[in-house]
Every structure is written in structure tokens, then in C-alpha cells.
Write a protein that holds these residues in place. Structure first.
Motif, PDB file in Angstrom:
ATOM      1  N   GLY A  47      19.968  37.020  28.195  1.00  0.00           N
ATOM      2  CA  GLY A  47      21.343  36.555  28.302  1.00  0.00           C
ATOM      3  C   GLY A  47      22.279  37.301  27.399  1.00  0.00           C
ATOM      4  N   GLN A  48      23.122  36.547  26.666  1.00  0.00           N
ATOM      5  CA  GLN A  48      24.150  37.096  25.786  1.00  0.00           C
ATOM      6  C   GLN A  48      23.949  36.582  24.354  1.00  0.00           C
ATOM      7  OE1 GLN A  48      26.924  39.253  26.720  1.00  0.00           O
ATOM      8  NE2 GLN A  48      25.481  39.539  28.416  1.00  0.00           N
ATOM      9  N   PRO A  49      24.509  37.282  23.356  1.00  0.00           N
ATOM     10  CA  PRO A  49      24.376  36.803  21.975  1.00  0.00           C
ATOM     11  C   PRO A  49      24.973  35.409  21.803  1.00  0.00           C
ATOM     12  CG  PRO A  49      25.158  39.068  22.012  1.00  0.00           C
ATOM     13  CD  PRO A  49      25.205  38.574  23.427  1.00  0.00           C
ATOM     14  N   THR A  50      24.417  34.657  20.885  1.00  0.00           N
ATOM     15  CA  THR A  50      24.948  33.329  20.592  1.00  0.00           C
ATOM     16  C   THR A  50      26.256  33.450  19.813  1.00  0.00           C
ATOM     17  OG1 THR A  50      23.654  33.230  18.544  1.00  0.00           O
ATOM     18  CG2 THR A  50      22.663  32.282  20.530  1.00  0.00           C
ATOM     19  N   GLY A  51      27.081  32.412  19.895  1.00  0.00           N
ATOM     20  CA  GLY A  51      28.290  32.380  19.079  1.00  0.00           C
ATOM     21  C   GLY A  51      27.986  31.981  17.647  1.00  0.00           C
ATOM     22  N   GLY A  52      26.867  31.317  17.448  1.00  0.00           N
ATOM     23  CA  GLY A  52      26.461  30.878  16.125  1.00  0.00           C
ATOM     24  C   GLY A  52      25.516  31.857  15.452  1.00  0.00           C
ATOM     25  N   ARG A  53      25.414  31.760  14.134  1.00  0.00           N
ATOM     26  CA  ARG A  53      24.498  32.609  13.375  1.00  0.00           C
ATOM     27  C   ARG A  53      23.050  32.245  13.689  1.00  0.00           C
ATOM     28  NH1 ARG A  53      28.398  30.660  10.318  1.00  0.00           N
ATOM     29  NH2 ARG A  53      29.927  32.091   9.416  1.00  0.00           N
ATOM     30  N   SER A  54      22.179  33.240  13.525  1.00  0.00           N
ATOM     31  CA  SER A  54      20.770  32.989  13.834  1.00  0.00           C
ATOM     32  C   SER A  54      20.081  32.151  12.761  1.00  0.00           C
ATOM     33  CB  SER A  54      20.029  34.308  14.014  1.00  0.00           C
ATOM     34  OG  SER A  54      20.028  35.065  12.826  1.00  0.00           O
ATOM     35  N   CYS A  55      20.664  32.073  11.572  1.00  0.00           N
ATOM     36  CA  CYS A  55      20.192  31.130  10.560  1.00  0.00           C
ATOM     37  C   CYS A  55      21.210  30.004  10.496  1.00  0.00           C
ATOM     38  CB  CYS A  55      20.029  31.804   9.203  1.00  0.00           C
ATOM     39  SG  CYS A  55      18.668  32.998   9.157  1.00  0.00           S
ATOM     40  N   SER A  56      20.839  28.866  11.018  1.00  0.00           N
ATOM     41  CA  SER A  56      21.789  27.779  11.263  1.00  0.00           C
ATOM     42  C   SER A  56      21.766  26.725  10.165  1.00  0.00           C
ATOM     43  CB  SER A  56      21.454  27.110  12.601  1.00  0.00           C
ATOM     44  OG  SER A  56      22.338  26.057  12.903  1.00  0.00           O
ATOM     45  N   SER A  57      22.899  26.086   9.984  1.00  0.00           N
ATOM     46  CA  SER A  57      22.940  24.887   9.155  1.00  0.00           C
ATOM     47  C   SER A  57      22.441  23.710   9.988  1.00  0.00           C
ATOM     48  CB  SER A  57      24.361  24.626   8.649  1.00  0.00           C
ATOM     49  OG  SER A  57      25.247  24.427   9.741  1.00  0.00           O
ATOM     50  N   GLY A  58      22.270  22.558   9.339  1.00  0.00           N
ATOM     51  CA  GLY A  58      21.783  21.408  10.082  1.00  0.00           C
ATOM     52  C   GLY A  58      21.867  20.122   9.287  1.00  0.00           C
ATOM     53  N   ARG A  59      21.326  19.063   9.895  1.00  0.00           N
ATOM     54  CA  ARG A  59      21.337  17.715   9.337  1.00  0.00           C
ATOM     55  C   ARG A  59      22.745  17.368   8.848  1.00  0.00           C
ATOM     56  NH1 ARG A  59      16.749  15.877   5.156  1.00  0.00           N
ATOM     57  NH2 ARG A  59      18.192  16.777   3.650  1.00  0.00           N
ATOM     58  N   VAL A  60      23.626  17.176   9.817  1.00  0.00           N
ATOM     59  CA  VAL A  60      25.047  17.004   9.533  1.00  0.00           C
ATOM     60  C   VAL A  60      25.337  15.588   9.062  1.00  0.00           C
ATOM     61  CG1 VAL A  60      27.362  17.218  10.478  1.00  0.00           C
ATOM     62  CG2 VAL A  60      25.534  18.737  11.286  1.00  0.00           C
ATOM     63  N   ARG A  61      26.105  15.480   7.986  1.00  0.00           N
ATOM     64  CA  ARG A  61      26.490  14.196   7.424  1.00  0.00           C
ATOM     65  C   ARG A  61      27.944  13.890   7.790  1.00  0.00           C
ATOM     66  NH1 ARG A  61      21.753  11.770   5.475  1.00  0.00           N
ATOM     67  NH2 ARG A  61      20.391  13.485   4.797  1.00  0.00           N
ATOM     68  N   ARG A  62      28.177  12.661   8.182  1.00  0.00           N
ATOM     69  CA  ARG A  62      29.542  12.221   8.477  1.00  0.00           C
ATOM     70  C   ARG A  62      30.152  11.609   7.216  1.00  0.00           C
ATOM     71  NH1 ARG A  62      31.930   8.834  13.598  1.00  0.00           N
ATOM     72  NH2 ARG A  62      33.835   8.085  12.606  1.00  0.00           N
ATOM     73  N   VAL A  63      31.353  12.043   6.897  1.00  0.00           N
ATOM     74  CA  VAL A  63      32.078  11.555   5.729  1.00  0.00           C
ATOM     75  C   VAL A  63      33.344  10.858   6.210  1.00  0.00           C
ATOM     76  CG1 VAL A  63      33.227  12.194   3.581  1.00  0.00           C
ATOM     77  CG2 VAL A  63      31.195  13.476   4.341  1.00  0.00           C
ATOM     78  N   ALA A  64      33.485   9.586   5.911  1.00  0.00           N
ATOM     79  CA  ALA A  64      34.666   8.840   6.326  1.00  0.00           C
ATOM     80  C   ALA A  64      35.862   9.243   5.471  1.00  0.00           C
ATOM     81  CB  ALA A  64      34.417   7.338   6.213  1.00  0.00           C
ATOM     82  N   LEU A  65      36.955   9.559   6.139  1.00  0.00           N
ATOM     83  CA  LEU A  65      38.219   9.848   5.453  1.00  0.00           C
ATOM     84  C   LEU A  65      39.104   8.637   5.662  1.00  0.00           C
ATOM     85  CD1 LEU A  65      38.670  13.561   6.615  1.00  0.00           C
ATOM     86  CD2 LEU A  65      37.520  12.691   4.551  1.00  0.00           C
ATOM     87  N   GLU A  66      39.056   7.731   4.710  1.00  0.00           N
ATOM     88  CA  GLU A  66      39.624   6.406   4.911  1.00  0.00           C
ATOM     89  C   GLU A  66      41.146   6.371   4.861  1.00  0.00           C
ATOM     90  OE1 GLU A  66      37.664   4.061   1.978  1.00  0.00           O
ATOM     91  OE2 GLU A  66      35.718   4.102   3.011  1.00  0.00           O
ATOM     92  N   GLY A  67      41.752   7.407   4.316  1.00  0.00           N
ATOM     93  CA  GLY A  67      43.199   7.399   4.215  1.00  0.00           C
ATOM     94  C   GLY A  67      43.903   7.319   5.549  1.00  0.00           C
ATOM     95  N   ALA A  68      43.478   8.173   6.505  1.00  0.00           N
ATOM     96  CA  ALA A  68      44.114   8.197   7.824  1.00  0.00           C
ATOM     97  C   ALA A  68      43.133   7.920   8.950  1.00  0.00           C
ATOM     98  CB  ALA A  68      44.798   9.541   8.051  1.00  0.00           C
ATOM     99  N   GLY A  69      41.909   7.513   8.598  1.00  0.00           N
ATOM    100  CA  GLY A  69      40.942   7.169   9.631  1.00  0.00           C
ATOM    101  C   GLY A  69      40.317   8.351  10.333  1.00  0.00           C
ATOM    102  N   LEU A  70      40.296   9.492   9.673  1.00  0.00           N
ATOM    103  CA  LEU A  70      39.643  10.672  10.234  1.00  0.00           C
ATOM    104  C   LEU A  70      38.201  10.741   9.728  1.00  0.00           C
ATOM    105  CD1 LEU A  70      42.562  13.240   9.754  1.00  0.00           C
ATOM    106  CD2 LEU A  70      41.934  12.006  11.848  1.00  0.00           C
ATOM    107  N   ALA A  71      37.520  11.828  10.042  1.00  0.00           N
ATOM    108  CA  ALA A  71      36.150  12.018   9.557  1.00  0.00           C
ATOM    109  C   ALA A  71      35.921  13.491   9.282  1.00  0.00           C
ATOM    110  CB  ALA A  71      35.138  11.510  10.578  1.00  0.00           C
ATOM    111  N   ALA A  72      35.086  13.766   8.298  1.00  0.00           N
ATOM    112  CA  ALA A  72      34.636  15.124   8.040  1.00  0.00           C
ATOM    113  C   ALA A  72      33.142  15.185   8.326  1.00  0.00           C
ATOM    114  CB  ALA A  72      34.919  15.530   6.595  1.00  0.00           C
ATOM    115  N   PHE A  73      32.678  16.351   8.728  1.00  0.00           N
ATOM    116  CA  PHE A  73      31.252  16.566   8.956  1.00  0.00           C
ATOM    117  C   PHE A  73      30.808  17.759   8.122  1.00  0.00           C
ATOM    118  CE2 PHE A  73      32.630  14.169  12.608  1.00  0.00           C
ATOM    119  CZ  PHE A  73      31.590  13.267  12.800  1.00  0.00           C
TER     120      PHE A  73
END
Length: 444
Positions: free
Chosen positions: A372-398
Motif C-alpha cells: 500500500g502507501q506509507p502511514t501518516g503516523g510514525r512507525s514507533c507509536s505512542s499509546g495508552r491514552v489518558r483522558r484529562v478533564a478540563l473542567e473550566g469549559a468542559g473540554l478534554a485533553a488526551f
């Protein structure tokens, strides 16, 4: 009624719709606290932020964002401000997100709002191009403007807030979710005036349903398909490794490979071009046992940030623990449904996360051929994503708290490069499958 106003945000001129009166607002101090929480969470959780981001550039952007926080704003306005960090973070797993997007979009529709009624992608030149026919225009037609505003400017404003490992990855994500991002940036009215190259236009009613590509939890049946191609080649498309579907996936592949074996399937194509990842168990338990002929490991090492949520009593919070990849998954040649030939895995820009782990594990240890074609992501990937609540405006960070090194230890900052290049046809995704099947038959 739609009310368009000229807005200036962080030095860039944007055409933003007037805020709906029903949307609650949040103080500048609350959003400022969210910004600080995002930056602190990256340092707290990520094992090596510098692997993907330039700290000075992120700090400069944060200062610019903070300087612009001078008055109350809605949740969407807060996202527009804070999401300017996203491209600079350089990681498809790390972002400021607008949470619970399906519920928000559904509420918008129920209140009478409508979504952009065309499906598009953003090409390498920043142009909008149709990915599905619309108003009699075929796939590939260029969209020149939306409601009188240049499509390239709208795409640029959205890309300035889109996460991703690379520009190509971000363009793919922004295109697939363009209706969502358009709503986040600009209120949708009951209809949209859309211009097309070479100079015609049409007015279309807005969409009163949410595009499938926006749904983070699609129905299992929508994430898989299979076929037997000429030459006894089995084909399996897997668009998600969502852990919630593990049991369904196991049952599906058990039945599928039994059917493949009964039909004398020789070789196998696994299509991961549209797979954003998920749980490794889906492929280690639901796929590899049917084609692997040698042992393999998923990574050579994993760097883990020891934050408060995971650190053991004898471990120092804030330190990074390196775990060697010692576990080898064994092949199952006695599996009665094991295919007798070779597996070929189709990759593309959207292949990400667990899909990249599968690609590198199979490629580095010779278990399957990557095409196929090259991936858009790096071949050494990050993982185990944590969700962080941003309580000020109700958003979230990952933020991810693990960095995986591929089994070969080579090319970590580069995409996964296929062993066999297969051209893509944006108007016909199955063209690459047909082409690969032809290559497989020729190589027998």
C-alpha cells in the motif's frame, strides 16, 4: 437564522458564525486554567514529549493563546482557542478535544441546526475535494467555496486546530471529520451555498444526520467486510480494533477463516487502510493465529511514564520506566483454519496506533508483507491514552503515557514504509485491493 460575523482570532481572519444564545459561556480565567492543565498534563503523563513536539514552539503558542483569553466564551470558542496547540503537539494521540461530540451534534440537529452536506478530503495543496458525489458532481470535484468563503481558508482554519503525527495524518483526520470541524468553527444553517470548480455553484439543504466517519463508536458490522477474490485470495477489511468489539471480532474471524479454508483460500489480504487502532488483542487473538508462521513480539521496548495513577509504592512518580519486549506470540500452524499461503497487509495514511503496531510487528519479523502507501503516523507509536478533564469549559485533553519502539528499533520517526507499493485511487478504494490481488497472483 444564520448570522455570519467576521472574527479575528490569534491574528488569523476567520469567518465564524455568531454564537447561539443558548450556549453557556465560561470565564477567561476558567479557560486559562484549562490551558495550564493541558500543559501540566503533558509533562505529567508523557514519557518523552520532545519526541513529537518542540517545547519552545508549544510554549510560544500557549502564551499567544493566553494573551487572547480576555472575555467569556462558549465551549466551542474555548476549543477554538485551545485547539491551536494540537498541530504543534505532533501526535495523533495528544490533543485538546471537544468531548461527547455525537451528543453535541445530535443536540444541534434536534434544535434545528444542520451539518455541512458534502463529504470531502483535504489534498496536499490544502484544497477541498469531494469524496462522495454531491449535487451531480463526481468524486474528485474541487470545492472552491462554502457560503461565499474560500474553501482553502476554511480548510486552513480547521487544520490549524487538527492533531496528527504528520501533516498528511492531520489532513486525513480533518477531511474525514470535516462536518464536525466545520460545526465547531462555524454554525451550520438550514442550507449551504457551495461552489465547485470550474465556476458553478449550488445551494444544498444541510444534513440532518451525523456522518459515519465522525462516530467514535461505529456499529461492528460497519467496521468489517470480506470477500474471496479471483485466484483464491481471501480479503478482509478491518476498520477498527475497538476493544469493546473483541468478542464479536473473535466470533467473526473464527467463522470467516473457517469459510476461507472451506473455499480453499490460498493467500490473504488484510486491509488496515482505514483502521485508527484500538486494542492489540483483536489482531493478536483474532487475526494472527490464522496466518502467522513464526513467533513475533509487538515491540522491542516500551517507555512508560510513572504518574500517580500507575506508579507502584516503590517506584518514583515522574520517572520513566523502560520495559523490554520479551513476550513472543507463538504461531498456531495446527489451527484448522490457518491459511496455507501468505498474508499481505494493506496500509495507508489512516492506519494508526494499534494498526501501526501490527504493521511493524509483522514487517520487522517477516510474518506478513506490508503493501500500500506509507502511514501518516510514525512507525514507533505512542499509546495508552489518558483522558484529562478540563473542567473550566468542559473540554478534554488526551495524552499518551507510553512510547513503543518497533521490534527492529529502526526508523522510529519515519512512517511505516510498505514492502510493496500499491497506488491509491481516492475515487475507488477497492482499486488498490484489485491491484494487490493481481500482484499476488503474479508472484505465485
Amino acid at each position: 437564522m444564520r448570522c455570519l460575523a467576521l472574527a479575528v482570532l490569534a491574528g488569523a481572519t476567520l469567518w465564524a458564525a455568531c454564537t447561539q444564545a443558548a450556549e453557556p459561556t465560561f470565564s477567561a480565567d476558567a479557560v486559562r486554567a484549562d490551558l495550564k492543565r493541558v500543559l501540566a498534563s503533558i509533562e505529567e503523563l508523557h514519557p518523552d514529549p520532545g519526541f513529537t513536539m518542540d517545547h519552545k514552539a508549544v510554549a510560544a503558542m500557549a502564551a499567544d493563546i493566553e494573551a487572547g483569553l480576555t472575555s467569556p466564551m462558549t465551549r466551542r470558542e474555548a476549543w477554538r482557542a485551545l485547539a491551536r496547540l494540537n498541530p504543534l503537539l505532533g501526535d495523533g494521540h495528544m490533543l485538546v478535544a471537544f468531548p461527547d461530540r455525537m451528543a453535541a451534534l445530535q443536540a444541534h440537529i434536534q434544535a434545528g441546526g444542520r451539518l455541512l452536506p458534502i463529504d470531502v478530503r483535504i489534498d496536499a495543496e490544502g484544497r477541498l475535494v469531494l469524496t462522495k458525489p454531491a449535487a451531480g458532481r463526481p468524486v474528485g470535484t474541487q470545492v472552491t467555496d462554502i457560503d461565499g468563503k474560500p474553501a482553502s481558508a476554511l480548510a486552513g482554519a480547521i487544520l490549524a486546530r487538527t492533531h496528527g503525527d504528520s501533516p498528511a495524518h492531520a489532513r486525513a483526520l480533518a477531511g474525514d471529520r470535516f462536518a464536525l470541524f466545520h460545526w465547531l468553527m462555524f454554525n451550520g444553517g438550514p442550507e449551504y451555498h457551495i461552489g465547485f470548480a470550474p465556476g458553478d455553484s449550488v445551494t444544498l439543504p444541510g444534513r440532518d444526520s451525523i456522518p459515519t466517519a465522525i462516530n467514535p463508536e461505529p456499529a461492528f458490522a460497519d467496521t468489517v467486510s470480506d470477500a474471496i477474490l479471483p485466484g483464491n485470495i481471501g480479503y478482509l477489511r478491518v476498520d477498527s480494533f475497538d476493544g469493546a468489539g473483541l468478542e464479536a471480532f473473535r466470533a467473526y474471524t473464527t467463522d470467516l477463516f473457517t469459510r476461507f479454508r472451506a473455499a480453499s483460500v490460498q493467500d490473504l489480504i488484510i486491509d488496515l487502510r482505514f483502521n485508527p487502532g484500538g486494542d492489540d488483542k483483536l489482531w493478536t487473538e483474532g487475526l494472527a493465529p490464522y496466518f502467522a508462521t513464526k513467533p513475533y513480539r509487538i515491540y522491542s521496548q516500551a517507555a512508560v511514564k510513572l504518574h500517580k495513577s500507575i506508579a507502584k509504592p516503590d517506584e518514583a512518580v515522574g520517572s520513566v520506566k523502560v520495559i523490554e519486549g520479551k513476550r513472543y506470540y507463538q504461531p498456531a500452524p495446527d489451527n484448522p483454519a490457518h491459511i496455507p499461503g501468505r498474508a499481505w497487509i494493506l496500509a495507508g495514511t489512516r492506519s494508526y496506533s494499534s494498526a501501526i503496531l501490527m504493521l511493524t510487528a509483522m514487517q520487522d519479523q517477516g510474518v506478513a508483507t506490508i503493501a500500500g502507501q506509507p502511514t501518516g503516523g510514525r512507525s514507533c507509536s505512542s499509546g495508552r491514552v489518558r483522558r484529562v478533564a478540563l473542567e473550566g469549559a468542559g473540554l478534554a485533553a488526551f495524552v499518551p503515557d507510553v512510547l513503543f519502539t518497533r521490534p527492529s528499533d529502526q526508523g522510529c520517526t519515519q512512517p511505516v514504509i510498505p514492502d510493496l507499493t500499491v497506488a491509491e485511487d481516492e475515487a475507488d478504494p477497492m482499486a488498490a485491493v484489485t491491484a494487490l490481488a493481481g500482484m499476488i497472483r503474479q508472484r505465485r
